[in-house]
Design a protein around this motif. Structure first.
Motif, PDB file in Angstrom:
ATOM      1  N   HIS A 116       0.908  -1.131  -0.071  1.00  0.00           N
ATOM      2  CA  HIS A 116       0.102   0.002  -0.006  1.00  0.00           C
ATOM      3  C   HIS A 116       0.855   1.274  -0.019  1.00  0.00           C
ATOM      4  O   HIS A 116       2.096   1.257   0.069  1.00  0.00           O
ATOM      5  CB  HIS A 116      -0.971   0.020   1.211  1.00  0.00           C
ATOM      6  N   THR A 117       0.158   2.215  -0.038  1.00  0.00           N
ATOM      7  CA  THR A 117       0.896   3.563  -0.110  1.00  0.00           C
ATOM      8  C   THR A 117       1.851   4.045   1.092  1.00  0.00           C
ATOM      9  O   THR A 117       3.044   4.486   0.842  1.00  0.00           O
ATOM     10  CB  THR A 117      -0.089   4.800  -0.318  1.00  0.00           C
ATOM     11  N   LYS A 177     -15.583  -0.321  -2.345  1.00  0.00           N
ATOM     12  CA  LYS A 177     -14.185   0.016  -3.217  1.00  0.00           C
ATOM     13  C   LYS A 177     -13.790   1.474  -2.766  1.00  0.00           C
ATOM     14  O   LYS A 177     -12.677   1.875  -2.640  1.00  0.00           O
ATOM     15  CB  LYS A 177     -14.603  -0.098  -4.520  1.00  0.00           C
ATOM     16  N   ASN A 178     -14.715   2.271  -2.344  1.00  0.00           N
ATOM     17  CA  ASN A 178     -14.378   3.435  -2.137  1.00  0.00           C
ATOM     18  C   ASN A 178     -13.529   3.703  -0.549  1.00  0.00           C
ATOM     19  O   ASN A 178     -12.938   4.828  -0.400  1.00  0.00           O
ATOM     20  CB  ASN A 178     -15.658   4.369  -2.051  1.00  0.00           C
ATOM     21  N   TRP A 198     -11.048   2.117   0.137  1.00  0.00           N
ATOM     22  CA  TRP A 198      -9.703   1.832   0.126  1.00  0.00           C
ATOM     23  C   TRP A 198      -9.018   2.008  -1.337  1.00  0.00           C
ATOM     24  O   TRP A 198      -7.615   2.077  -1.588  1.00  0.00           O
ATOM     25  CB  TRP A 198      -9.277   0.083   0.220  1.00  0.00           C
ATOM     26  N   ARG A 199      -9.862   2.475  -2.145  1.00  0.00           N
ATOM     27  CA  ARG A 199      -9.307   2.619  -3.806  1.00  0.00           C
ATOM     28  C   ARG A 199      -7.956   3.763  -3.604  1.00  0.00           C
ATOM     29  O   ARG A 199      -7.152   3.360  -4.371  1.00  0.00           O
ATOM     30  CB  ARG A 199     -10.477   3.619  -4.229  1.00  0.00           C
ATOM     31  N   TYR A 200      -7.764   4.784  -2.771  1.00  0.00           N
ATOM     32  CA  TYR A 200      -6.557   5.657  -2.758  1.00  0.00           C
ATOM     33  C   TYR A 200      -5.542   5.161  -1.726  1.00  0.00           C
ATOM     34  O   TYR A 200      -4.724   5.926  -1.592  1.00  0.00           O
ATOM     35  CB  TYR A 200      -7.242   6.946  -2.693  1.00  0.00           C
ATOM     36  N   LEU A 201      -5.791   4.125  -1.188  1.00  0.00           N
ATOM     37  CA  LEU A 201      -4.527   3.545  -0.242  1.00  0.00           C
ATOM     38  C   LEU A 201      -3.668   2.613  -0.924  1.00  0.00           C
ATOM     39  O   LEU A 201      -2.675   2.132  -0.396  1.00  0.00           O
ATOM     40  CB  LEU A 201      -5.170   2.545   1.057  1.00  0.00           C
ATOM     41  N   PRO A 226      -1.701   1.716  -4.906  1.00  0.00           N
ATOM     42  CA  PRO A 226      -1.476   2.492  -6.468  1.00  0.00           C
ATOM     43  C   PRO A 226      -2.450   1.970  -7.415  1.00  0.00           C
ATOM     44  O   PRO A 226      -3.068   0.671  -6.936  1.00  0.00           O
ATOM     45  CB  PRO A 226       0.014   1.845  -6.910  1.00  0.00           C
ATOM     46  N   TRP A 227      -2.949   2.587  -8.462  1.00  0.00           N
ATOM     47  CA  TRP A 227      -3.857   2.209  -9.213  1.00  0.00           C
ATOM     48  C   TRP A 227      -3.789   0.790  -9.998  1.00  0.00           C
ATOM     49  O   TRP A 227      -4.562   0.300  -9.888  1.00  0.00           O
ATOM     50  CB  TRP A 227      -4.039   3.297 -10.188  1.00  0.00           C
ATOM     51  N   TYR A 274      -4.602  -1.627  -7.314  1.00  0.00           N
ATOM     52  CA  TYR A 274      -6.290  -1.533  -7.150  1.00  0.00           C
ATOM     53  C   TYR A 274      -6.620  -2.565  -8.386  1.00  0.00           C
ATOM     54  O   TYR A 274      -7.526  -3.188  -8.153  1.00  0.00           O
ATOM     55  CB  TYR A 274      -6.645  -0.060  -7.365  1.00  0.00           C
TER      56      TYR A 274
END
Length: 200
Positions: free
Chosen positions: A14-15, A174-175, A177-180, A182-183, A186
């Motif tokens: 994760h990020t 999905k919302n 964890w979407r930005y936790l 990389p695309w 995901y």
């Protein structure tokens, strides 16, 4: 070449992992960060939902645009329980012709208390430069609590964990964890239906 190792289950990457590696790279002047996913951790059970190959591929996708980040599959390739001491010996052998100084070993401050139970902790601390990083909600490390040579990284705390992501995926939101991640990671999780119906 100065190398540092960031190991873990990366289940999923994760990020927060990437941010920590970037801080070590730039603040401590390393040339490369090796991401090494564990095969079987010695002190905990590996959460289900993704295979070793899945975890490797997600890591590769996560770092593919960064030439300073390298994914190394040595622990998965070796099989069995993964020990940091064995990994450091392996890396010393493989990188001996280009290695500048000791290998940096990045650990979270949540692992400090149990470090003495690791395989050959004294020898590991002598062979590697131990870098203690702060983890989410962990108190800052007090040097006296960790008797091995080390340096403390006052890194930015990023409130995310792989277990939270697995739980969020399992919930179907999905919302959450979407930005936790990389695309590309995901997309991989969605495409391969990883962690569905799991809350661990």
């Amino acid at each position: 070449m100065k190398l540092a190792v960031l190991g873990g289950s990366f289940n999923p990457v994760h990020t927060g992992h990437l941010m920590l590696a970037d801080e070590v790279l730039h603040r401590l002047d390393y040339d490369k960060i090796l991401f090494i996913p564990v095969n079987l951790p010695p002190h905990k059970e590996l959460a289900l939902g993704a295979t070793g190959m899945d975890r490797l591929e997600m890591l590769r996708l996560a770092v593919e645009d960064n030439p300073y980040f390298i994914v190394d599959s040595c622990e998965i390739d070796r099989g069995g329980i993964s020990y940091s001491y064995d990994t450091v010996l392996d890396l010393e052998r493989r990188y001996q012709s280009v290695l500048d100084g000791k290998i940096g070993l990045i650990i979270g401050d949540d692992l400090v208390a149990g470090f003495s139970t690791w395989r050959n902790p004294e020898q590991l601390a002598a062979r590697a430069d131990i870098i203690v990083a702060r983890r989410m909600m962990s108190p800052e490390v007090v040097s006296e609590e960790f008797p091995y040579p080390h340096q403390e990284l006052k890194n930015v705390l990023f409130p995310v964990s792989s277990s939270y992501i697995r739980s969020a995926v399992g919930s179907g939101n999905k919302n959450a964890w979407r930005y936790l991640v990389p695309w590309s990671v995901y997309q991989y999780i969605i495409k391969h239906n990883l962690y569905e119906h799991r809350a661990d």
